[in-house]
Design an enzyme around this catalytic site. Sequence first.
Site, PDB file in Angstrom:
ATOM      1  N   CYS A  85       0.839  -1.196   0.000  1.00  0.00           N
ATOM      2  CA  CYS A  85       0.000   0.000   0.000  1.00  0.00           C
ATOM      3  C   CYS A  85       0.884   1.260   0.000  1.00  0.00           C
ATOM      4  CB  CYS A  85      -0.972  -0.033   1.181  1.00  0.00           C
ATOM      5  SG  CYS A  85      -2.394   1.073   0.972  1.00  0.00           S
ATOM      6  N   HIS A 193      -3.538  -5.825   0.916  1.00  0.00           N
ATOM      7  CA  HIS A 193      -2.907  -6.104   2.202  1.00  0.00           C
ATOM      8  C   HIS A 193      -2.928  -7.600   2.535  1.00  0.00           C
ATOM      9  CE1 HIS A 193      -2.490  -1.918   3.747  1.00  0.00           C
ATOM     10  NE2 HIS A 193      -3.516  -1.694   2.935  1.00  0.00           N
ATOM     11  N   GLU A 195      -1.131  -8.985   4.724  1.00  0.00           N
ATOM     12  CA  GLU A 195      -0.928  -9.093   6.178  1.00  0.00           C
ATOM     13  C   GLU A 195      -2.250  -9.011   6.943  1.00  0.00           C
ATOM     14  OE1 GLU A 195      -0.844  -4.591   5.635  1.00  0.00           O
ATOM     15  OE2 GLU A 195      -0.547  -6.419   4.451  1.00  0.00           O
TER      16      GLU A 195
END
Length: 225
Positions: A85, A193, A195
Site C-alpha cells: 500500500c 494487504h 498481512e
Amino acid sequence: MRYAVIRFPGSNCDRDLYNAAVKAGAEAEYVDYRETSLEGFDGVLIPGGFSFGDYLRTGAMASVAPITKAVIRMADEGRPVVGICNGFQILTEIGLLPGALIRNTGHTFISRDASLKIVNDKTKFTKSYSKDEDVIFPIAHGEGCYFCTDEVYADLKDNDQIILKYNENPNGSRGDIAGIINKKGNVLGMMPHPERALESILGSRDGFKLFEDLKSWEENHETVR
C-alpha cells in the site's frame, strides 16, 4: 530470516506486518525512519498507512527519510524488499519499482476485500501459490491506481514482473495491476494487504503463504554484518 519493519510518522499497518512475519516463523523488528543502517537484517518490510500524512505526495517525503539509502542498499544487494500500500508508493518514489500510484479513478477512498489473481507463481514471493489462483486480500487506499508509460507496461509484461491483478479493477490501475516486482525479482510492491488476510475468521487467510515464502527466502542466508 530477520526482517526490518520500517516505521514512518503515519504508518498504521506496521503491527499487522510485524505480526504476519512472526506468525509465519520469521524474525521481525521495528526500525525507525531516522535510522541510517539496516545492519543485521536479511530483508525489509515497508507497511501501509499515511507516511508523513501523505503531504506533498504519497510516499514523496518518506523517499528522502534517513533510512531510505539503507533500503536501497538492501535492494541492490538482492535482499527481499516488500512495500505494501503506502509502502508500494514509497518504492516507486525511490525508484526501486517503475511507475507511480495516483488517485483512484473514482476519487474516493476504497476499503473492502478484493478478489485478485496470482499472475506469476515463479517468483520467490509467490512460489507457494498456483498460477491463476484466486485470492482475497483487503484493500484500503485512495491513491492506488497504478500508472505507467506504454514502454514501462510493455517491459513489465515482457519480463513477467506483474505478479498480481485485480479480478474486478477497483481503482483504474493500468492492466488491472495490483502488484509488481523489479527485474531482479527481489523487490515487491502491492496495493492489497496480505498481512490482513491471515485468519479465516477475518475473511481470508490467503496472505499467509506469501509470508511463509518470505520466511524461507533463503534459509541459509547470512545476515549483513
